[in-house]
Design a protein around this motif. Structure first.
Motif, PDB file in Angstrom:
ATOM      1  N   ALA A 138     -11.900   9.907  -8.944  1.00 38.46           N
ATOM      2  CA  ALA A 138     -12.588  10.635 -10.017  1.00 38.46           C
ATOM      3  C   ALA A 138     -12.239  10.073 -11.400  1.00 38.46           C
ATOM      4  N   ASN A 139     -11.608   8.906 -11.445  1.00 41.17           N
ATOM      5  CA  ASN A 139     -11.215   8.251 -12.699  1.00 41.17           C
ATOM      6  C   ASN A 139     -10.218   9.068 -13.512  1.00 41.17           C
ATOM      7  N   GLY A 140      -9.381   9.837 -12.846  1.00 40.94           N
ATOM      8  CA  GLY A 140      -8.320  10.576 -13.520  1.00 40.94           C
ATOM      9  C   GLY A 140      -6.978   9.885 -13.386  1.00 40.94           C
ATOM     10  N   LEU A 141      -6.968   8.788 -12.625  1.00 34.62           N
ATOM     11  CA  LEU A 141      -5.748   8.018 -12.397  1.00 34.62           C
ATOM     12  C   LEU A 141      -6.118   6.544 -12.368  1.00 34.62           C
ATOM     13  N   ILE A 142      -5.450   5.777 -13.198  1.00 33.54           N
ATOM     14  CA  ILE A 142      -5.637   4.329 -13.209  1.00 33.54           C
ATOM     15  C   ILE A 142      -4.393   3.711 -12.585  1.00 33.54           C
ATOM     16  N   VAL A 143      -4.601   2.721 -11.721  1.00 27.86           N
ATOM     17  CA  VAL A 143      -3.490   2.019 -11.097  1.00 27.86           C
ATOM     18  C   VAL A 143      -3.486   0.585 -11.613  1.00 27.86           C
ATOM     19  N   LEU A 144      -2.336   0.187 -12.154  1.00 30.55           N
ATOM     20  CA  LEU A 144      -2.138  -1.182 -12.629  1.00 30.55           C
ATOM     21  C   LEU A 144      -1.099  -1.842 -11.737  1.00 30.55           C
ATOM     22  N   VAL A 145      -1.409  -3.016 -11.251  1.00 34.71           N
ATOM     23  CA  VAL A 145      -0.445  -3.804 -10.483  1.00 34.71           C
ATOM     24  C   VAL A 145      -0.116  -5.007 -11.358  1.00 34.71           C
ATOM     25  N   GLY A 146       1.125  -5.009 -11.847  1.00 33.41           N
ATOM     26  CA  GLY A 146       1.473  -5.978 -12.881  1.00 33.41           C
ATOM     27  C   GLY A 146       0.709  -5.588 -14.137  1.00 33.41           C
ATOM     28  N   ASP A 147      -0.094  -6.488 -14.653  1.00 29.96           N
ATOM     29  CA  ASP A 147      -0.894  -6.183 -15.838  1.00 29.96           C
ATOM     30  C   ASP A 147      -2.387  -6.076 -15.522  1.00 29.96           C
ATOM     31  N   ARG A 148      -2.723  -5.947 -14.228  1.00 29.31           N
ATOM     32  CA  ARG A 148      -4.116  -5.927 -13.797  1.00 29.31           C
ATOM     33  C   ARG A 148      -4.503  -4.566 -13.226  1.00 29.31           C
ATOM     34  N   GLN A 149      -5.622  -4.024 -13.729  1.00 34.09           N
ATOM     35  CA  GLN A 149      -6.123  -2.757 -13.201  1.00 34.09           C
ATOM     36  C   GLN A 149      -6.858  -3.006 -11.889  1.00 34.09           C
ATOM     37  N   VAL A 150      -6.584  -2.154 -10.905  1.00 35.68           N
ATOM     38  CA  VAL A 150      -7.310  -2.216  -9.635  1.00 35.68           C
ATOM     39  C   VAL A 150      -8.248  -1.020  -9.576  1.00 35.68           C
ATOM     40  N   THR A 151      -9.427  -1.231  -9.014  1.00 33.37           N
ATOM     41  CA  THR A 151     -10.458  -0.194  -9.069  1.00 33.37           C
ATOM     42  C   THR A 151     -10.951   0.274  -7.715  1.00 33.37           C
ATOM     43  N   ASP A 152     -10.447  -0.321  -6.652  1.00 35.88           N
ATOM     44  CA  ASP A 152     -10.919   0.020  -5.308  1.00 35.88           C
ATOM     45  C   ASP A 152      -9.714   0.361  -4.432  1.00 35.88           C
ATOM     46  N   LEU A 153      -9.763   1.511  -3.777  1.00 37.74           N
ATOM     47  CA  LEU A 153      -8.655   1.936  -2.917  1.00 37.74           C
ATOM     48  C   LEU A 153      -8.360   0.946  -1.798  1.00 37.74           C
ATOM     49  N   ASP A 154      -9.378   0.241  -1.339  1.00 38.99           N
ATOM     50  CA  ASP A 154      -9.194  -0.674  -0.223  1.00 38.99           C
ATOM     51  C   ASP A 154      -8.934  -2.115  -0.659  1.00 38.99           C
ATOM     52  N   GLU A 155      -8.809  -2.324  -1.970  1.00 33.88           N
ATOM     53  CA  GLU A 155      -8.482  -3.656  -2.480  1.00 33.88           C
ATOM     54  C   GLU A 155      -7.042  -3.997  -2.125  1.00 33.88           C
ATOM     55  N   GLU A 156      -6.835  -5.185  -1.610  1.00 35.13           N
ATOM     56  CA  GLU A 156      -5.485  -5.644  -1.316  1.00 35.13           C
ATOM     57  C   GLU A 156      -4.926  -6.336  -2.542  1.00 35.13           C
ATOM     58  N   VAL A 157      -3.664  -6.029  -2.833  1.00 38.27           N
ATOM     59  CA  VAL A 157      -3.009  -6.638  -3.992  1.00 38.27           C
ATOM     60  C   VAL A 157      -1.815  -7.459  -3.519  1.00 38.27           C
ATOM     61  N   ASP A 158      -1.547  -8.526  -4.241  1.00 43.39           N
ATOM     62  CA  ASP A 158      -0.400  -9.375  -3.925  1.00 43.39           C
ATOM     63  C   ASP A 158       0.871  -8.732  -4.457  1.00 43.39           C
ATOM     64  N   LEU A 159       1.888  -8.734  -3.646  1.00 41.83           N
ATOM     65  CA  LEU A 159       3.178  -8.187  -4.036  1.00 41.83           C
ATOM     66  C   LEU A 159       4.188  -9.330  -4.105  1.00 41.83           C
ATOM     67  N   THR A 160       4.778  -9.491  -5.273  1.00 47.50           N
ATOM     68  CA  THR A 160       5.796 -10.520  -5.449  1.00 47.50           C
ATOM     69  C   THR A 160       7.166  -9.870  -5.320  1.00 47.50           C
ATOM     70  N   ALA A 161       8.195 -10.607  -5.616  1.00 51.65           N
ATOM     71  CA  ALA A 161       9.555 -10.105  -5.446  1.00 51.65           C
ATOM     72  C   ALA A 161       9.814  -8.814  -6.229  1.00 51.65           C
ATOM     73  N   ASP A 162       9.290  -8.709  -7.434  1.00 51.86           N
ATOM     74  CA  ASP A 162       9.537  -7.530  -8.270  1.00 51.86           C
ATOM     75  C   ASP A 162       8.235  -7.045  -8.912  1.00 51.86           C
ATOM     76  N   THR A 163       7.337  -6.553  -8.113  1.00 48.05           N
ATOM     77  CA  THR A 163       6.056  -6.074  -8.606  1.00 48.05           C
ATOM     78  C   THR A 163       6.219  -4.693  -9.235  1.00 48.05           C
ATOM     79  N   GLU A 164       5.565  -4.488 -10.388  1.00 47.25           N
ATOM     80  CA  GLU A 164       5.545  -3.167 -11.015  1.00 47.25           C
ATOM     81  C   GLU A 164       4.163  -2.565 -10.822  1.00 47.25           C
ATOM     82  N   VAL A 165       4.130  -1.360 -10.277  1.00 42.77           N
ATOM     83  CA  VAL A 165       2.881  -0.637 -10.069  1.00 42.77           C
ATOM     84  C   VAL A 165       2.920   0.591 -10.972  1.00 42.77           C
ATOM     85  N   THR A 166       1.955   0.660 -11.894  1.00 49.77           N
ATOM     86  CA  THR A 166       1.899   1.768 -12.844  1.00 49.77           C
ATOM     87  C   THR A 166       0.785   2.719 -12.457  1.00 49.77           C
ATOM     88  N   PHE A 167       1.134   4.004 -12.369  1.00 48.10           N
ATOM     89  CA  PHE A 167       0.156   5.061 -12.171  1.00 48.10           C
ATOM     90  C   PHE A 167      -0.045   5.706 -13.534  1.00 48.10           C
TER      91      PHE A 167
END
Length: 91
Positions: free
Chosen positions: A53-82
């Protein structure tokens, strides 16, 4: 194995570092990241609903992800911001 650090933020400037999570996978979907971050099933459902419902944005590193089923790369120290969006008063 890497480690994901979750950060909870609001548009009001509040920022809180959440739990760190050890992950064996090099890629995870956004849905799975939310599932692992939220301990209670009710919280998971609310977070998924907020995301769609666009009430929560998820950033992986400095990139916004927009699809729940999108796969994201995880490095040694990934930061995920809600980033929880706060509606303006009166609107």
């Amino acid at each position: 194995m890497g480690q994901v650090t979750f950060v909870d933020e609001t548009t009001m400037g509040e920022r809180e570092t959440g739990p760190r999570l050890d992950v064996a996978e090099e890629r995870l979907t956004v849905r799975e990241l939310i599932r692992r971050r939220m301990r209670r099933e009710e919280d998971r459902r609310l977070a998924l609903k907020a995301f769609t419902a666009n009430g929560l944005i998820v950033l992986v590193g400095d990139r916004q992800v927009t699809d729940l089923d999108e796969e994201v790369d995880l490095t040694a120290d990934t930061e995920v911001t809600f980033l929880r969006l706060i509606p303006l008063a009166g609107g």
